[in-house]
Design an enzyme around this catalytic site. Sequence first.
Site, PDB file in Angstrom:
ATOM      1  CG  ASP A  45      39.324  38.695  29.485  1.00 62.65           C
ATOM      2  OD1 ASP A  45      39.253  37.748  30.293  1.00 62.65           O
ATOM      3  OD2 ASP A  45      40.390  39.159  29.061  1.00 62.65           O
TER       4      ASP A  45
ATOM      5  CB  ALA B 245      31.964  34.239  45.455  1.00 60.64           C
TER       6      ALA B 245
END
Length: 340
Positions: free
Chosen positions: A144, A203
């Site tokens: 992360d 994206a």
Amino acid sequence: MTRKSDNDQLSFTSGRIKKIGILTSGGDAPGMNAAIRAATRSAIAAGREAVGILRGYQGMIDGDFIPLQSTDVSGILQLGGTMLKTARCKEFRTPEGRRRAKEQLTAAAIDAVIVIGGDGSFTGAWVMSQECDIPFVGIPATIDNDMYGTDYTIGYETALNSVVCAVDKIKDTARSHGRIFFIEVMGHEAGLLALNSGIACGAEVILIPESKAQHDELQKFLEKGYRDKESSGIVMVAEGDEAGGALHIAEQIRRDHPDLDVRISILGHIQRGGSPVARDRINATRMGIAAVDALLNDQKSIMIGLDNNRIVHVTFNKAVKMNHSIDTGLLEVHNLLNGM
């Protein structure tokens, strides 16, 4: 946070520490083995013993220790996962569990411990170091990349590349069928993996816990952007987004826009596996050496971090209590390039 030298010079001085335990805890991350290798070999080079603690804090409580020689860590640099195994341990959260762990360390004559993991692992180390006189030093390893005080955590670069490779393949199908794919990546409380992979993959929309405004961008894309392009779309979703994961959000979109061809792909644990990329191997090696150096210079209750590519020491109380922030300006870059 204290800064160290640019060239990672070592200066082993403490004679009190003779045997160093090494463990991996929490979720596995590519590059953990490189850190184990570096810590083991640098401890041996300094005339100390290295001991592997299997299965994280559970192994510490059970006394599941193995001696580590230089040859034991040969051939692991390129391997994903962790040769020491990892586990989550509820018992260690109790005073009784930590007392049992202390007894096992004392019986094995282990003087200090290097913990390779994330904030939960460092919280356990911090609490135990306050309860007993055993130095702990942490090496941040989590895909992360959400630890305060360090620009980098082991495993993030490999996970990011794994996500990009997977999404590139999904985009081929999305274009061929004119579909909108909602792709979920890991990140319960931090959206850095979704943010950077979304930008790298082009994206159309990125949904992360740090920004509520991105849900408006999703609606703009569905109502205008998708219609104008008449092609396909990729929506990157961090699993910790407040509206829910990709499954929940996509189901809502299906109800609101029944004419759209919506699909879901949850990448899951493929993000954690695989051979670590060069940067993860190199930085894990630097951090492993720096952790031993810190212990032998009487440091304790600190995390080894990188700040502008320089080794730094961050106290556990800051590393586990303070929030990591992301550059939300990257969202503006993303929105600009997508005409939102």
